[in-house]
Design an enzyme around this catalytic site. Structure first.
Site, PDB file in Angstrom:
ATOM      1  N   HIS A   1       0.748  -1.194  -0.001  1.00  0.00           N
ATOM      2  CA  HIS A   1       0.076   0.047   0.062  1.00  0.00           C
ATOM      3  C   HIS A   1       0.913   1.397  -0.099  1.00  0.00           C
ATOM      4  O   HIS A   1       2.046   1.158   0.194  1.00  0.00           O
ATOM      5  CB  HIS A   1      -1.102   0.076   1.308  1.00  0.00           C
ATOM      6  CG  HIS A   1      -0.353   0.013   2.494  1.00  0.00           C
ATOM      7  ND1 HIS A   1       0.496   0.723   3.067  1.00  0.00           N
ATOM      8  CD2 HIS A   1      -0.425  -1.254   3.358  1.00  0.00           C
ATOM      9  CE1 HIS A   1       0.856   0.224   4.191  1.00  0.00           C
ATOM     10  NE2 HIS A   1       0.449  -1.035   4.356  1.00  0.00           N
TER      11      HIS A   1
HETATM   12  P1  TYD Z   1      -2.425  -3.992   7.024  1.00  0.00           P
HETATM   13  O1  TYD Z   1      -2.435  -2.575   6.682  1.00  0.00           O
HETATM   14  O2  TYD Z   1      -2.614  -5.137   6.194  1.00  0.00           O
HETATM   15  O3  TYD Z   1      -0.776  -4.493   7.503  1.00  0.00           O
HETATM   16  P2  TYD Z   1       0.438  -4.127   6.825  1.00  0.00           P
HETATM   17  O4  TYD Z   1       0.251  -3.378   5.822  1.00  0.00           O
HETATM   18  O5  TYD Z   1       1.646  -3.748   7.891  1.00  0.00           O
HETATM   19  O6  TYD Z   1       0.788  -5.734   6.414  1.00  0.00           O
HETATM   20  O7  TYD Z   1      -3.452  -3.964   8.341  1.00  0.00           O
HETATM   21  C1  TYD Z   1      -3.812  -5.260   8.889  1.00  0.00           C
HETATM   22  C2  TYD Z   1      -4.853  -4.896   9.648  1.00  0.00           C
HETATM   23  O8  TYD Z   1      -4.727  -4.239  10.862  1.00  0.00           O
HETATM   24  C3  TYD Z   1      -5.859  -4.231   8.933  1.00  0.00           C
HETATM   25  O9  TYD Z   1      -7.131  -4.664   9.021  1.00  0.00           O
HETATM   26  C4  TYD Z   1      -6.035  -2.862   9.471  1.00  0.00           C
HETATM   27  C5  TYD Z   1      -5.336  -3.036  10.755  1.00  0.00           C
HETATM   28  N1  TYD Z   1      -4.720  -1.950  11.295  1.00  0.00           N
HETATM   29  C6  TYD Z   1      -5.227  -1.147  12.424  1.00  0.00           C
HETATM   30  O10 TYD Z   1      -6.329  -1.384  13.034  1.00  0.00           O
HETATM   31  N2  TYD Z   1      -4.467  -0.237  12.919  1.00  0.00           N
HETATM   32  C7  TYD Z   1      -3.161   0.089  12.513  1.00  0.00           C
HETATM   33  O11 TYD Z   1      -2.528   1.105  13.099  1.00  0.00           O
HETATM   34  C8  TYD Z   1      -2.655  -0.680  11.466  1.00  0.00           C
HETATM   35  C9  TYD Z   1      -1.356  -0.478  10.965  1.00  0.00           C
HETATM   36  C10 TYD Z   1      -3.579  -1.489  10.904  1.00  0.00           C
END
Ligand code: TYD
Length: 137
Positions: A52
């Site tokens: 992302h």
């Molecule tokens: P995601 O963005 O997929 O993690 P990464 O990009 O680090 O692999 O996030 C995983 C899940 O966690 C998604 O449902 C969003 C949630 N999340 C939160 O609730 N708060 C946060 O601060 C972050 C980073 C993610």
């Protein structure tokens, strides 16, 4: 934004026979104030994270334990940075697509972030990201 704006930052390290200590304060190395901290751990072998970009969020990614690769992409250029020292973090500015992979067993990825979690700040689709920055017609 250009991937050249993303830089590895040396985190001050205080070493002694008792071990090492690294410290980050808003005023020492960070170009932003910390509003949120999260960490990735228990990452299964072969998994990748990220995938992302953000509109306003700035982050510092730190390999608190172990190592992993961070691929950054600004729509024109791409670079892979291996993070494997707990006193070296990677600063990522807005409008940079990032992917994290090659996590070593037991690794922990600490993220310092400039904003609270806000899903509307995310681009989660690479084509939409490219469209937004004018790289896809
Ligand atoms: P995601 O963005 O997929 O993690 P990464 O990009 O680090 O692999 O996030 C995983 C899940 O966690 C998604 O449902 C969003 C949630 N999340 C939160 O609730 N708060 C946060 O601060 C972050 C980073 C993610």
């Amino acid at each position: 934004m250009n991937i050249k704006n993303c830089k590895t930052l040396q985190i001050p390290k205080i070493s002694s026979p008792r071990g090492s200590l690294s410290v980050i304060e808003d005023s020492n190395i960070l170009p932003f104030e910390i509003r949120r901290v999260y960490y990735l751990y228990d990452i299964p072998a072969g998994e990748s994270r990220g995938g992302h970009a953000h509109k306003i969020l700035e982050q510092l990614i730190i390999p608190i334990s172990g190592s992993f690769d961070v691929k950054i992409n600004d729509g024109s250029h791409e670079k892979v940075i291996t993070l494997n020292r707990p006193n070296v973090g990677l600063y990522i500015c807005p409008y940079i697509w990032r992917e994290l992979d090659k996590f070593s067993s037991g690794s922990v990825c600490l993220v310092l972030a400039s904003q609270p979690y806000d899903e509307s700040d995310y681009f989660r689709n690479y084509e939409e990201f490219l469209l937004e920055i004018g790289k896809l017609k």
